[in-house]
Scaffold this active site. Structure first.
Site, short mmCIF file in Angstrom:
data_model
loop_
_atom_site.label_atom_id
_atom_site.label_comp_id
_atom_site.label_asym_id
_atom_site.label_seq_id
_atom_site.Cartn_x
_atom_site.Cartn_y
_atom_site.Cartn_z
N GLU A 87 0.79 -1.23 0.00
CA GLU A 87 0.00 0.00 0.00
C GLU A 87 0.83 1.28 0.00
O GLU A 87 1.97 1.30 0.43
CB GLU A 87 -0.87 0.01 1.26
CG GLU A 87 -1.93 -1.04 1.24
CD GLU A 87 -2.42 -1.41 2.62
OE1 GLU A 87 -1.61 -1.74 3.49
OE2 GLU A 87 -3.64 -1.34 2.83
N CYS A 334 -2.65 1.35 8.15
CA CYS A 334 -1.64 0.35 7.78
C CYS A 334 -2.19 -1.03 7.50
O CYS A 334 -2.73 -1.69 8.38
CB CYS A 334 -0.69 0.11 8.96
SG CYS A 334 0.38 1.41 9.28
N1 SAH Z 1 7.23 0.08 11.50
C1 SAH Z 1 7.19 1.50 11.68
C2 SAH Z 1 6.26 2.23 10.73
C3 SAH Z 1 4.91 1.63 10.52
S1 SAH Z 1 3.39 2.17 11.05
C4 SAH Z 1 6.82 1.82 13.11
O1 SAH Z 1 6.55 0.91 13.87
O2 SAH Z 1 6.87 2.98 13.47
C5 SAH Z 1 3.19 3.82 11.37
C6 SAH Z 1 2.53 4.05 12.73
O3 SAH Z 1 1.18 3.54 12.81
C7 SAH Z 1 3.30 3.40 13.87
O4 SAH Z 1 3.40 4.31 14.92
C8 SAH Z 1 2.40 2.25 14.24
O5 SAH Z 1 2.67 1.82 15.53
C9 SAH Z 1 1.04 2.84 14.03
N2 SAH Z 1 -0.07 1.88 13.90
C10 SAH Z 1 -0.04 0.63 13.39
N3 SAH Z 1 -1.27 0.07 13.46
C11 SAH Z 1 -2.08 0.99 14.01
C12 SAH Z 1 -3.46 1.01 14.34
N4 SAH Z 1 -4.24 -0.04 14.13
N5 SAH Z 1 -3.97 2.13 14.89
C13 SAH Z 1 -3.17 3.21 15.11
N6 SAH Z 1 -1.87 3.25 14.82
C14 SAH Z 1 -1.32 2.15 14.28
#
Ligand code: SAH
Length: 347
Positions: A87, A334
């Site tokens: 994505e 995500c």
């Molecule tokens: N791997 C990296 C980047 C990916 S996600 C990281 O962990 O930072 C980007 C952000 O979205 C991260 O802060 C992640 O923890 C958050 N995230 C993932 N799933 C989520 C969800 N269901 N609700 C809110 N934030 C989420």
């Protein structure tokens, strides 16, 4: 080797091997730096285009696209040449357009709230693939007349852990900021990590102008380890030490992401403990009401509750904002669109 991953020298060698004059090498290089496929390199003779096609391009194509009726956010699902889907999102802000790019197909980090990691990491993305996402978006959404390009900002916050694909991500950063490439200012690029501490220190050396975001999500090791397995390897003290090092080295504040999960990390006592942890660190807290993922069984909080949490932090002199919600009607979070399409394909 793929065209989109080649250095200038590698392109010169590969094109030169077809026995063409030097100006052709220059033409091919210019096209490739724009993410254009051989079949669309219109100033080249047909037989040269056919020769170029004997080497795989190594890019992405748009497989599916959803446009938010609410805010114009576009969610793209890209197809890679090996059939994997990944994505990307284009978000429109008053200061410009931001794309959120993925760095891996899936993810190995296993965070308990995240859809991207449910089936692990299929593979890491190559720099040429990440550059190709950008080129495809530019082609799909051409810039307004007076503007050189549509995309002004990049956030590496799609699926995957960028620091688990370190070398490819650093190569991507180098190329995306180069004058021969999209020429996006490093200051307009954010990289988000779950907190792979040694790689954060390395990144401070290799890409000091990129904005660092760290997914914190908890103030105690107990809760953070439950939510994020990586915390067992690099506990919160080490993560915040690295955050401090980034801020001291670059003079810029580090962004700490904190997803508010109902009943887990969202009380006033949590805000208080978080504020105590962050005292003395040049940082800003980005609050995200958890976007509940069906398979995960965790609750979100309302936006108005998130604003209350933000006030609790502000009262304790910690700068905080609630992240704007973009594309809520198009599975902006995500891994959600990819997951749904894969489920559809698999029946
Ligand atoms: N791997 C990296 C980047 C990916 S996600 C990281 O962990 O930072 C980007 C952000 O979205 C991260 O802060 C992640 O923890 C958050 N995230 C993932 N799933 C989520 C969800 N269901 N609700 C809110 N934030 C989420």
């Amino acid at each position: 080797m793929y065209w989109m991953d080649m250095t200038e020298q590698e392109i010169a060698d590969a094109v030169g091997a077809f026995g063409v004059p030097n100006f052709r090498i220059k033409q091919v290089t210019e096209w490739l730096r724009k993410g254009v496929r051989p079949k669309d390199m219109l100033n080249l003779p047909k037989d040269l285009r056919a020769k170029l096609n004997t080497i795989p391009f190594g890019g992405a194509t748009i497989y599916d696209k959803r446009v938010s009726q609410k805010d114009g956010t576009i969610k793209y699902l890209f197809a890679l040449e090996d059939g994997n889907l990944v994505e990307g999102v284009l978000m429109r802000y008053s200061y410009g357009n931001t794309v959120c790019l993925s760095t891996q197909v899936g993810c190995n980090m296993g965070c308990k709230f995240c859809a991207s990691t449910l089936e692990g990491c299929v593979r890491s993305l190559r720099p040429g693939e990440m550059l190709s996402f950008l080129a495809e978006i530019e082609r799909d959404e051409p810039p307004e007349k007076s503007k050189p390009r549509t995309v002004t900002n990049i956030v590496l916050m799609g699926s995957g852990e960028p620091l688990d694909n370190y070398d490819n991500v650093v190569t991507f950063l180098r190329r995306v900021t180069s004058e021969q490439g999209p020429n996006i200012s490093a200051r307009n690029i954010s990289l988000s990590t779950c907190g792979i501490v040694p790689k954060i220190y390395k990144l401070i050396e290799d890409a000091p102008h990129v904005t660092l975001s760290i997914s914190l999500h908890a103030h105690s090791n107990e809760v953070r380890s439950e939510l994020m397995p990586i915390n067992k390897a690099y506990p919160i003290e080490q993560v915040l030490e690295a955050a401090k090092a980034y801020a001291e080295r670059t003079g810029r504040r580090v962004i700490l992401e904190y997803a508010l999960i109902g009943g887990r990390n969202d009380s006033e006592a949590d805000a208080d403990a978080l504020a105590k942890r962050l005292r003395g660190i040049l940082c800003h807290v980005n609050l995200i009401p958890l976007n509940p993922v069906k398979e995960r069984g965790l609750d979100g909080v309302t936006r108005s509750y998130a604003h209350r949490f933000s006030e609790w932090l502000e009262q304790r002199h910690i700068s905080a904002t609630v992240r704007r919600e973009m594309g809520a009607d198009i599975e902006g979070a995500c891994g959600q669109l990819r997951r749904r399409v894969l489920n559809e394909i698999r029946g």
